[in-house]
Write an enzyme that holds these catalytic residues in place. Structure first.
Site, PDB file in Angstrom:
ATOM      1  N   GLY A 244       7.432   5.861   7.217  1.00 39.39           N
ATOM      2  CA  GLY A 244       8.715   6.162   7.820  1.00 39.39           C
ATOM      3  C   GLY A 244       9.322   4.971   8.543  1.00 39.39           C
ATOM      4  O   GLY A 244      10.505   4.927   8.811  1.00 39.39           O
TER       5      GLY A 244
ATOM      6  N   LEU B  68       0.827  -1.215   0.000  1.00 43.89           N
ATOM      7  CA  LEU B  68       0.000   0.000   0.000  1.00 43.89           C
ATOM      8  C   LEU B  68       0.851   1.250   0.000  1.00 43.89           C
ATOM      9  O   LEU B  68       0.447   2.307  -0.468  1.00 43.89           O
ATOM     10  CB  LEU B  68      -0.887   0.027   1.256  1.00 43.89           C
ATOM     11  CG  LEU B  68      -1.969  -1.044   1.365  1.00 43.89           C
ATOM     12  CD1 LEU B  68      -2.606  -1.006   2.731  1.00 43.89           C
ATOM     13  CD2 LEU B  68      -3.007  -0.853   0.272  1.00 43.89           C
ATOM     14  N   GLY B  69       2.031   1.149   0.555  1.00 48.71           N
ATOM     15  CA  GLY B  69       2.884   2.328   0.603  1.00 48.71           C
ATOM     16  C   GLY B  69       4.100   2.073   1.450  1.00 48.71           C
ATOM     17  O   GLY B  69       4.298   0.984   1.989  1.00 48.71           O
ATOM     18  N   GLN B  70       4.888   3.112   1.562  1.00 50.58           N
ATOM     19  CA  GLN B  70       6.113   3.021   2.334  1.00 50.58           C
ATOM     20  C   GLN B  70       6.070   4.146   3.363  1.00 50.58           C
ATOM     21  O   GLN B  70       6.088   5.317   3.022  1.00 50.58           O
ATOM     22  CB  GLN B  70       7.320   3.184   1.400  1.00 50.58           C
ATOM     23  CG  GLN B  70       8.671   3.209   2.088  1.00 50.58           C
ATOM     24  CD  GLN B  70       9.157   1.814   2.442  1.00 50.58           C
ATOM     25  OE1 GLN B  70       8.895   0.845   1.744  1.00 50.58           O
ATOM     26  NE2 GLN B  70       9.849   1.710   3.568  1.00 50.58           N
TER      27      GLN B  70
ATOM     28  N   LYS C 216       1.916  -3.352   8.815  1.00 50.04           N
ATOM     29  CA  LYS C 216       3.124  -2.520   8.744  1.00 50.04           C
ATOM     30  C   LYS C 216       4.298  -3.387   9.150  1.00 50.04           C
ATOM     31  O   LYS C 216       4.347  -3.892  10.267  1.00 50.04           O
ATOM     32  CB  LYS C 216       2.971  -1.312   9.669  1.00 50.04           C
ATOM     33  CG  LYS C 216       4.178  -0.427   9.674  1.00 50.04           C
ATOM     34  CD  LYS C 216       3.859   0.991  10.152  1.00 50.04           C
ATOM     35  CE  LYS C 216       3.385   1.857   9.020  1.00 50.04           C
ATOM     36  NZ  LYS C 216       3.326   3.255   9.273  1.00 50.04           N
TER      37      LYS C 216
ATOM     38  N   GLY D  50       8.709   1.635   7.681  1.00 45.19           N
ATOM     39  CA  GLY D  50       8.740   0.411   6.896  1.00 45.19           C
ATOM     40  C   GLY D  50       7.553   0.338   5.958  1.00 45.19           C
ATOM     41  O   GLY D  50       6.641   1.173   6.013  1.00 45.19           O
ATOM     42  N   PRO D  51       7.517  -0.675   5.071  1.00 46.19           N
ATOM     43  CA  PRO D  51       6.435  -0.789   4.083  1.00 46.19           C
ATOM     44  C   PRO D  51       5.118  -1.260   4.724  1.00 46.19           C
ATOM     45  O   PRO D  51       5.119  -1.881   5.778  1.00 46.19           O
ATOM     46  CB  PRO D  51       6.960  -1.841   3.114  1.00 46.19           C
ATOM     47  CG  PRO D  51       7.931  -2.647   3.907  1.00 46.19           C
ATOM     48  CD  PRO D  51       8.526  -1.723   4.923  1.00 46.19           C
ATOM     49  N   VAL D  52       4.016  -0.908   4.065  1.00 45.84           N
ATOM     50  CA  VAL D  52       2.696  -1.318   4.535  1.00 45.84           C
ATOM     51  C   VAL D  52       2.029  -2.171   3.455  1.00 45.84           C
ATOM     52  O   VAL D  52       2.072  -1.816   2.277  1.00 45.84           O
ATOM     53  CB  VAL D  52       1.810  -0.078   4.809  1.00 45.84           C
ATOM     54  CG1 VAL D  52       0.473  -0.505   5.393  1.00 45.84           C
ATOM     55  CG2 VAL D  52       2.508   0.887   5.726  1.00 45.84           C
TER      56      VAL D  52
ATOM     57  N   ASP E   3       4.596  13.543  13.736  1.00 43.32           N
ATOM     58  CA  ASP E   3       4.673  13.467  12.276  1.00 43.32           C
ATOM     59  C   ASP E   3       3.273  13.512  11.675  1.00 43.32           C
ATOM     60  O   ASP E   3       2.921  12.700  10.825  1.00 43.32           O
ATOM     61  CB  ASP E   3       5.420  12.192  11.859  1.00 43.32           C
ATOM     62  CG  ASP E   3       5.902  12.263  10.416  1.00 43.32           C
ATOM     63  OD1 ASP E   3       5.876  13.370   9.835  1.00 43.32           O
ATOM     64  OD2 ASP E   3       6.288  11.226   9.866  1.00 43.32           O
TER      65      ASP E   3
END
Ligand SMILES: *[C@@H]1O[C@H](CO)[C@@H](O)[C@H](O)[C@H]1NC(C)=O
Ligand SMILES: *[C@@H]1O[C@H](CO)[C@@H](O)[C@H](O)[C@H]1NC(C)=O
Ligand SMILES: *[C@@H]1O[C@H](CO)[C@@H](O)[C@H](O)[C@H]1NC(C)=O
Ligand SMILES: *[C@@H]1O[C@H](CO)[C@@H](O)[C@H](O)[C@H]1NC(C)=O
Ligand SMILES: *[C@@H]1O[C@H](CO)[C@@H](O)[C@H](O)[C@H]1NC(C)=O
Ligand SMILES: *[C@@H]1O[C@H](CO)[C@@H](O)[C@H](O)[C@H]1NC(C)=O
Length: 820
Positions: free
Chosen positions: A513, A509-511, A531, A515-517, A628
């Site tokens: 801060g 799904l994405g990267q 995650k 690690g990848p999801v 964040d």
């Protein structure tokens, strides 16, 4: 019941146990031997002295560590350069008061010097972590103390500085590496050449410095005083000059450390709940904090991002081409040559970290006018300022030659550390013609003779830490623990691997801060988001599970729900509920999807995020600062309800990681509050700042970073602020939202966003006020100038002095203030 409760909580048990069993033997007398197998524990059980082996090393060292902290945290080492290679180490105090550390009963690997005639010397470990030699006849005067010979750790009450009578220096020196306490090349101490300042050196090179002490703060850390954890003082009299710090709340465990791997001085506090050290301040934090980053006569502006080099007013780059390609080594030279005989003048720069003190001269009683006159008379004097900005200002510091390592902060008009720089008189005349406010104001300030610096610190302040207070009702806690623990599922690695088709990139799904999801589907059909944490955090299994349990307890309709975790081998994964509509940024910044979000939907999203953040800050038991917050971290469920994600991540998993992969500042440039970006101070108010940016982005459909105005490069905050001062605030909003004048809430939201991004943290509202403001029609206070602006256009060689970007900043500041 009482014990039952105690035994269920491991840490409580540990403290109870260690206190009971050791019954605090905290002294050694000359008749006693102290062997490798023994430990000495301070009276209240805080510190222990004994032999240890650091990291993977087998060498033995005599050291002091925290007795009640399971993670070995050594604060002092005796035989730093002479390790013992077996377990025959033997510590003795001789009848002369000398301490010796023997190996094999013969060779001394370390010893102290005896100085005075003594009667009954004893060695004692104090509750402060100070190991002292006391004499029976005069127990208040230590014959020797470990606080005089610091290792890499700065404890509350320890002095860093110089004894001016004997020339003795107390300074920190980092460990060579975590396996070897031999002094590395990083040192931190006070240096006294001209005016005293704190200096971090790497080998013989200066690496970072504090700037002069202005009576209130160091000029290089103009926000440090406002930190919630510790108070500090700086003492300079005829006997000594030193820095010292104390916690504001005695229950807080604070440790400063000179960290060789980070080349930084860091402050950590111990979090008993997660059983981890929490980094809350690290310095230097950005390039502006690094010594001489902008070269001679350059000015590093850390209120802009990224850190931005400019020439001081009245100067131009020595090598313009290199300067424009960000090579600042050559620094800047006077744009008009000085002419000492026929008259020079001074330009005032506001709120600066003063230049390197090596070529400076100081008089602590002269006033500013005398200082100016003296500087003007001496042709090699290039700048001057007053030494103490408090109490109306007094003292005089003059600099000779190039001005090195200047950093500029945004002025707030109170207790500013200003600097007066010598320039050609024609320079200031030009400016006057250009109708710019004369910069030199006759600031004749009453001179206070014979000021002695008195540092007041309030070491016993019982004020509770805002961000750390938690609910301590035991019975309440017990019940909650039971209920909430049951809801957290620990998944098998194979289950997760199956659900995500072995972490197939098709399901990525994405990267983030950390690690990848991945998207996954459990055998029962439930959709999840996984995650997979990067392997760098090095967190142990139990620590990980503890953290996850804590986070699982945070439950709110505007927070993403953690379903469970998975920890197997060195794999660490978090399993969340799946959010079909992805993240907020995929709507507001998308050409086609943006129109899906009508104003009423946007307003609901804005309000939901505010409530989620309020919960994190105030209502949850953990009091979490997100650090964040941005549209990518706000997920939307099938009904477009916003859910904050990655909360608790920063404090939890590898606190030194960011999206940008810089490891000093956690967060994302563009959303960080200025006090956080430049001084590393974060609080709930830095989250409020990020919320303000997010709000503006939701309203405008634009990212904070970018160019929006025809001739100028402006970021979104600058843009919104300019429109606000020009009286057309709603121009910042997305076009389709303001058709037919736009809804009344829109203006109110713009107003709130500007309140949130104000420069000074204490002026920003907290999230409970924000929630209230969003839901009511009460009148709002006027926003003050927002926090940082971006680096201006690069230097243009042919622009006329006084109008180029390098000198306009101070005028911008004043005209904005006048506009209000
Ligand atoms: C340990 O150190 C002693 C001297 O301090 C030395 O004589 C001895 O050989 C060393 N032993 C080992 C195993 O290195
Ligand atoms: C150490 O040396 C002293 C005298 O030199 C002796 O009395 C003592 O027994 C020795 N201790 C050990 C452990 O060898
Ligand atoms: C002891 O004194 C000597 C000579 O004055 C000095 O070189 C040494 O550094 C001193 N040691 C300590 C631990 O103070
Ligand atoms: C030094 O800094 C790194 C990175 O911030 C951190 O992981 C490490 O724990 C620090 N060392 C100590 C002894 O605190
Ligand atoms: C500092 O200034 C005061 C007042 O002008 C003067 O009396 C004194 O002699 C000066 N001290 C030094 C060291 O120049
Ligand atoms: C200017 O100041 C410097 C440094 O204090 C000094 O060495 C020099 O003599 C002074 N020159 C004059 C003309 O006063």
């Amino acid at each position: 019941m009482e014990t039952g409760f105690c035994f269920r909580i491991a840490s409580c048990f540990l403290i109870f146990f260690s206190k009971a069993s050791t019954a605090a033997i905290d002294t050694i007398s000359p008749s006693e031997l102290f062997t490798d197998a023994m430990t000495l524990v301070s009276n209240d059980g805080t510190f222990a002295l004994g032999f240890f082996s650091p990291g993977t090393s087998k060498n033995r060292y005599l050291g002091i560590w925290y007795n009640n902290i399971p993670m070995q945290t050594v604060v002092w080492v005796a035989n730093r350069i002479n390790p013992i290679n077996d377990s025959t180490g033997l510590l003795k105090i001789e009848t002369s008061g000398r301490i010796v550390l023997l190996v094999q009963n013969t060779t001394a690997v370390w010893s102290t010097n005896s100085t005075a005639i003594v009667q009954n010397p004893v060695l004692q470990l104090l509750d402060s972590g100070n190991l002292v030699v006391k004499d029976g006849k005069d127990p208040d005067n230590y014959l020797w103390q470990s606080f005089d010979y610091p290792s890499d750790t700065l404890l509350p009450g320890m002095k860093i500085g110089i004894d001016l009578k004997t020339g003795f220096h107390r300074r920190l020196s980092a460990w060579k590496n975590w396996d070897d306490p031999t002094p590395g090349d990083l040192t931190f101490g006070i240096e006294l050449q001209g005016n005293p300042e704190a200096v971090l050196r790497k080998g013989s090179e200066k690496y970072a410095r504090s700037g002069l002490w202005n009576g209130n703060d160091f000029s290089g850390y103009q926000n440090l005083r406002r930190n919630p954890i510790f108070d500090y003082g700086f003492v300079w009299n005829e006997n000594e000059v030193y820095y010292i710090q104390f916690t504001k709340d005695n229950s807080v465990i604070l440790r400063g450390i000179l960290n060789q791997t980070e080349s930084a001085i860091q402050r950590y506090t111990w979090n008993p709940e997660t059983q981890t050290w929490k980094l809350f301040l690290s310095s230097p934090i950005d390039l502006c904090g690094r010594y001489g980053h902008c070269g001679p006569n350059g000015n590093c502006d850390s209120t802009k991002l990224p850190a931005c080099c400019q020439c001081l007013t009245g100067f131009r780059p020595k090598w313009p081409e290199r300067w424009n390609s960000a090579d600042y080594f050559g620094g800047c030279i006077h744009s008009k040559p000085l002419n000492c005989q026929s008259g020079d003048d001074f330009i005032r720069i506001r709120r600066v970290k003063t230049p390197d003190a090596t070529k400076s001269w100081v008089n602590r009683t002269m006033n500013l006018m005398e200082c100016r006159a003296k500087c003007l008379r001496n042709c090699s004097c290039t700048a001057y300022t007053n030494l103490y900005v408090t109490r109306g200002g007094s003292g005089c510091v003059m600099w000779f030659g190039d001005l090195i390592d200047i950093k500029q902060f945004q002025s707030d008009g109170r207790d500013d550390q200003d600097l007066y720089i010598r320039v050609s008189a024609s320079e200031t005349e030009l400016k006057k013609k250009a109708k710019v406010k004369p910069i030199i104001l006759a600031t004749v300030i009453a001179s206070l003779l014979g000021i002695l610096l008195v540092v007041c610190y309030n070491r016993r302040s019982r004020r509770k830490l805002k961000d750390e207070v938690e609910d301590k009702n035991p019975s309440d806690k017990e019940n909650k623990d039971e209920n909430e623990d049951m809801e957290l599922v620990v998944f098998e690695f194979s289950t997760i691997a199956q659900a995500t088709d072995s972490f197939s990139f098709r399901y990525k799904l994405g990267q983030g801060g950390f690690g990848p999801v991945y998207k996954g589907t459990l055998p029962n059909g439930q959709e999840i988001a996984v995650k997979r944490l990067s392997k760098t955090s090095g967190q142990g299994l139990n620590e990980f599970k503890n953290e996850v349990k804590l986070i699982a307890k945070l439950q709110h309709r505007n927070l993403v729900r953690l379903l469970g975790c998975c920890a197997q081998g060195d794999e660490r994964m978090l399993v969340y509920e799946y959010m079909p509509n992805r993240s907020l940024d995929s709507f507001i910044f998308d050409q086609t999807r943006r129109e899906v979000l009508t104003w009423s939907k946007r307003f609901r999203i804005i309000s939901g995020i505010a409530r989620g953040l309020l919960y994190l800050h105030q209502d949850s038991r953990l009091r979490i600062i997100h650090r964040d917050l941005k549209p990518n971290n706000v997920l939307l469920d099938s009904e477009m309800n916003p859910k904050i994600s990655d909360f608790g991540m920063a404090r939890t998993f590898g606190g030194d990681q960011t999206e940008a992969n810089t490891n000093r500042v956690v967060g994302t440039y563009g959303y960080m509050a200025p006090e956080y970006a430049s001084d590393g101070l974060f609080s709930i108010k830095s989250d409020v700042f990020s919320y303000g940016i997010l709000l503006l982005e939701v309203i405008s459909g634009r990212k904070n970073r970018g160019v929006y105005h025809a001739n100028q490069s402006e970021n979104l905050v600058e843009h919104a602020w300019r429109l606000w001062t020009e009286g057309k605030p709603s121009d910042v909003a997305e076009d389709f939202l303001v058709q037919n004048g736009g809804p009344p809430q829109l203006l109110r939201c713009i107003h709130i966003s500007l309140l949130c991004v104000q420069q000074h943290p204490e002026e920003r509202p907290d999230m409970s006020s924000v929630v209230l403001m969003l839901g009511s029609h009460n009148e709002l206070p006027s926003p003050k100038q927002p926090g940082f602006l971006f680096c201006k256009k690069p230097f243009e060689a042919d622009s006329s002095p006084g109008t180029d970007g390098t000198s306009s900043r101070n005028e911008i500041t004043s005209s904005l203030l006048e506009a209000r």
